[in-house]
Design an enzyme around this catalytic site. Structure first.
Site: not given
Ligand code: PBG
Length: 328
Positions: A200, A252
């Site tokens: 992330k 992400k």
């Protein structure tokens, strides 16, 4: 003269008709691949559109239930629930409260939908803390990794008991997957899965989401989320999470990190997810509103690109719209 001079290569033959293109497509995206993120805002009496995400709403409990029922009906693969509490505090207490907004939304949806969908809950403190960080902070305002793990463990048990099938560990604390897995197992929640937000990145693409959850953050998350410059580090994060027991791993944002999706896919024995985040959504919407791009074509292209890069599961705010379009 060689054979191929008589018979030139003509790749265009496979593009001649829509039926031919459909037949030879290397990748397909099914509604079942898609997870719809949804927002429950405690204290609302009707749904409220998020200004920076036109078409996406903060829901009250009734509209949340209706919206999720539609997503299941349309064939979406799963639902990811986020909650915004009416009150926040330093330690994010509402996150570990069985009566708190996220646990409450999960338990209502779990009883509505049962096993007809995969019900996921975001496991992070940022919506619940007064400072907006994803963990608890020490006296010098630094995020305290190991103190946060203890809170995540308690939050996992509350959400697992509320009926979530999958917990999305999105806080980027070291050791969070192992801590959550141990806490769940200790309580006998052995079937509750962990979707690790493994890679992330500290991304400006999350801007509109911070509106969606009314984030209180005034600084940034760069001491825990990854530097966008680092690709190999994404693979390292995924390997660590798999080792700690992640059932799925996620990258992400998605669109600007397709190289990371591909790299993680190549090493991962578990399913790989990717999250087309708020800013990716809002950029498409903003350009489409001005007539600058073909909205539907860009939605489809942006999603199939993520699939082609290697994602098995896609979280996207377009999940319901896409699923509906496949039905018609
Ligand atoms: C953290 C979390 C974030 C998103 C999902 N989980 C925000 C952040 O890290 O700042 C972003 C999702 C999006 O932008 O759509 N709980």
């Amino acid at each position: 003269m060689t054979d191929h001079e008589h018979h030139p290569q003509r790749p265009r033959r496979l593009r001649t008709t829509a039926a031919m293109r459909r037949l030879v497509a290397e990748n397909r995206l099914a509604p079942a691949d898609l997870v719809l993120p949804v927002f429950y805002r405690q204290g609302l009496t009707s749904a409220r559109e998020i200004p920076s995400m036109p078409g996406v709403f903060q829901h009250d409990l009734d509209s949340l239930r209706a919206h999720c029922a539609e997503a299941v009906e349309a064939g979406c693969g799963g639902i990811m629930v986020f909650a915004v509490p009416a009150e926040r505090d330093e330690r994010g207490s509402a996150a570990t409260d069985p009566e708190g907004p996220l646990a409450q939304a999960v338990s209502v949806l779990a009883s509505d939908l049962g096993d007809r969908t995969v019900l996921m809950a975001d496991l992070c403190l940022d919506e619940f803390t007064s400072h907006g960080h994803c963990g608890v902070v020490d006296e010098r305002s630094r995020v305290d990794n190991d103190a946060t793990l203890d809170t995540y463990g308690r939050m996992a048990v509350v959400l697992g008991q509320a009926g979530a099938h999958v917990l999305g560990t999105s806080g980027m604390m070291d050791g969070q997957v192992g801590a959550v897995r141990s806490a769940l197992d200790r309580e006998g929640l052995i079937e509750t899965s962990v979707l690790a937000y493994a890679a992330k990145y500290a991304s400006a693409f999350y801007g509109p989401f911070r509106d969606a959850v009314e984030s209180a953050l005034s600084s940034d998350r760069r001491t825990y989320q990854q530097d966008p410059a680092n690709g190999r580090e994404g693979v390292r994060e995924a390997l660590l999470d798999i080792d700690e027991g992640a059932d799925l791993v996620m990258v992400k944002p998605a669109g600007s990190y397709l190289d990371v999706v591909r790299a993680v896919r190549e090493i991962s024995p578990v399913p790989v997810a990717a999250y087309q985040v708020s800013g990716e959504y809002s950029m498409i919407e903003a350009a489409a509103a001005r007539g600058w791009i073909d909205r539907t074509a860009l939605i489809d292209e942006s999603l199939i690109a993520i699939k082609r890069a290697g994602a098995d599961v896609l979280c996207t705010y377009y999940a319901l719209e896409y699923a509906r379009r496949q039905q018609s």
